[in-house]
Design an enzyme around this catalytic site. Structure first.
Site, PDB file in Angstrom:
ATOM      1  CD1 TRP A 182       0.240   0.858   3.289  1.00 60.41           C
ATOM      2  CD2 TRP A 182       0.004  -1.348   3.186  1.00 60.41           C
ATOM      3  NE1 TRP A 182       0.809   0.336   4.405  1.00 60.41           N
ATOM      4  CE2 TRP A 182       0.680  -1.015   4.382  1.00 60.41           C
ATOM      5  CE3 TRP A 182      -0.266  -2.699   2.898  1.00 60.41           C
ATOM      6  CZ2 TRP A 182       1.091  -1.987   5.286  1.00 60.41           C
ATOM      7  CZ3 TRP A 182       0.153  -3.651   3.805  1.00 60.41           C
ATOM      8  CH2 TRP A 182       0.825  -3.291   4.983  1.00 60.41           C
ATOM      9  NE  ARG A 183       6.014   2.880   3.047  1.00 58.53           N
ATOM     10  CZ  ARG A 183       6.203   4.167   3.299  1.00 58.53           C
ATOM     11  NH1 ARG A 183       5.317   4.843   3.975  1.00 58.53           N
ATOM     12  NH2 ARG A 183       7.299   4.769   2.900  1.00 58.53           N
ATOM     13  CD  GLU A 217      -1.195   2.672   8.002  1.00 55.35           C
ATOM     14  OE1 GLU A 217      -1.096   2.275   9.184  1.00 55.35           O
ATOM     15  OE2 GLU A 217      -0.218   2.779   7.245  1.00 55.35           O
ATOM     16  CG  LEU A 235      -7.692  -8.918  10.883  1.00 55.49           C
ATOM     17  CD1 LEU A 235      -6.355  -9.631  10.766  1.00 55.49           C
ATOM     18  CD2 LEU A 235      -7.926  -8.023   9.681  1.00 55.49           C
ATOM     19  CE1 TYR A 290      -9.214  -5.443  20.567  1.00 54.75           C
ATOM     20  CE2 TYR A 290      -7.404  -6.481  19.411  1.00 54.75           C
ATOM     21  CZ  TYR A 290      -7.958  -5.997  20.571  1.00 54.75           C
ATOM     22  OH  TYR A 290      -7.252  -6.070  21.741  1.00 54.75           O
ATOM     23  CB  CYS A 348      21.547  -2.603  21.144  1.00 54.44           C
ATOM     24  SG  CYS A 348      20.082  -2.557  22.195  1.00 54.44           S
TER      25      CYS A 348
END
Length: 387
Positions: free
Chosen positions: A43-44, A67, A110, A112, A226
């Site tokens: 989607w970008r 999103e 999915l 929620y 790190c």
DNA sequence: GATCCGTGGGG
DNA sequence: TCCCCAAGGAT
């Protein structure tokens, strides 16, 4: 060095430190992202698959759907659902024209589910007003299901607007960078101020993505890498060796454990009884087999018989047990036991549900079910198929 | 501000 | 087996 006293706003000293290091943080972040970030998220990309330049606009509908799916959901989980959704509802108009059932069915698995209901509601609302999806953050934030972070993520992705985000990844990165000594939600507007100060004026499309990728790929929750981090020399948690203890977590609430008895009721024709849950709340609008919590002193078969009497007004003989399994919600742990039942007396009617229906077993796949009940649908199919 | 809302993968 | 927790928003 940065002062270590924290309130809900930066001190002048802290702000001065931040302004001084911000250019280094941004340039090292974007430099890292060019080499290690995820730049292939579909989607970008422009519709022809190319990377967009700073002034390119992207289609807002697929970004919006992506999103929302990514709220509280991992990328690898959401991606196949996003592809299926785009195939089923390719644009705002097709979504607005769909039924609630079709929308929930496409979202099934999915979790929620209120997210799907709000996507649908927004599409209907826009279609009724003859409007298309907004592309600016303020306009997007008016839509149901979009808060500041998701609206900003969409606006920045679509139009490269200067809208920073503050999702879970970014909160974790900032909590470690600053060695913030409390749960991130107690930071108040502090972290928002920080991403606003960091934001590259050339736009937030790549900046937001880079910051999320840093959190997801390097500054990971459990075992941060790190040695590969572009911000290592600036990170106060790393300097103190406490990066694994941050961000500070709230003490988790105890999780209740519940036994649930479920009735798979077959009538004389071989149809099976299902009910549709109330439209809002937990698993709103989805279908399920009737059942409920086991009460003290009951056998599971007694639970099933009582629940069917209370929930759908049927007197049944419960047994044998078809299957038993554990299922975890975020705040509850359930053990489901599903019993094959036959009707002794009564007519099924919706008492606590929207409606009930007698359905041929092979048609169950057309109804949206929660994951636990989808598992029972599967088991019933195998039971009947093998018999 | 605390709570509710799903699911599946990883340690 | 068990716990952790993820591209948050609404109430």
């Amino acid at each position: 060095m940065m002062p270590g006293k924290w309130s809900t706003a930066f001190t002048q000293q802290q702000k001065a430190w931040l302004r001084r290091v911000a250019p280094h943080l941004v340039s090292s972040l974007l430099n890292w992202w060019q080499r290690h970030g995820r730049r292939d998220l579909p989607w970008r990309l422009l519709p022809d698959g190319r990377q967009p330049g700073p002034d390119d606009l992207l289609p807002v509908y697929p970004v919006w759907v992506a999103e929302v799916m990514l709220q509280q959901t991992r990328l690898t989980v959401a991606l196949p659902f996003w592809r299926r959704w785009r195939s089923r509802f390719p644009d705002l108009e097709s979504l607005a024209a769909a039924s609630r059932q079709e929308v929930l069915h496409c979202w099934q698995g999915l979790g929620y589910y209120v997210r799907a209901r709000r996507l649908h509601e927004a599409a209907i609302r826009l279609a009724a007003a003859g409007r298309s999806l907004p592309t600016d953050r303020a306009g997007l934030e008016q839509l149901p299901g979009l808060g500041r972070t998701t609206a900003a993520a969409i606006a920045a992705t679509v139009g490269n607007s200067p809208d920073p985000i503050l999702d879970g990844n970014v909160q974790r990165v900032l909590a470690r960078l600053l060695a913030f000594p409390a749960p991130p939600r107690q930071a108040g507007p502090l972290f928002w101020t920080m991403v606003e100060l960091l934001l590259d004026h050339r736009g937030a499309r790549d900046f937001n993505q880079a910051l999320m990728d840093l959190g997801a790929l390097v500054c990971r929750p459990r075992a941060p890498l790190c040695q590969g981090c572009p911000w290592q020399s600036h990170c106060h948690a790393y300097g103190k060796g406490i990066q694994r203890q941050l961000p500070v977590r709230q003490a988790p609430a105890p999780i209740p454990r519940v036994m649930v008895g479920v009735g798979i009721v077959l009538d004389h024709r071989g149809k099976v009884l299902i009910g549709q849950r109330q439209p809002d709340g937990l698993l709103g609008g989805l279908w399920e087999f009737p059942g409920g919590k086991q009460e003290p002193g009951e056998t599971m078969a007694e639970t099933v018989a009582r629940e069917l009497q209370e929930e759908v007004g049927l007197t049944v003989a419960a047994g044998p047990e078809l299957l038993r399994f554990d299922h975890a919600y975020t705040h509850r742990r359930l053990t489901f036991a599903a019993y094959l039942c036959r009707v002794l007396a009564g007519e099924a009617r919706p008492v606590a549900s929207q409606q009930v229906a007698w359905v041929w077993p092979r048609d169950l796949r057309h109804y949206p079910f929660p994951a636990a009940h989808a598992r029972m649908v599967q088991a019933l199919g195998e039971h009947l198929g093998g018999a």
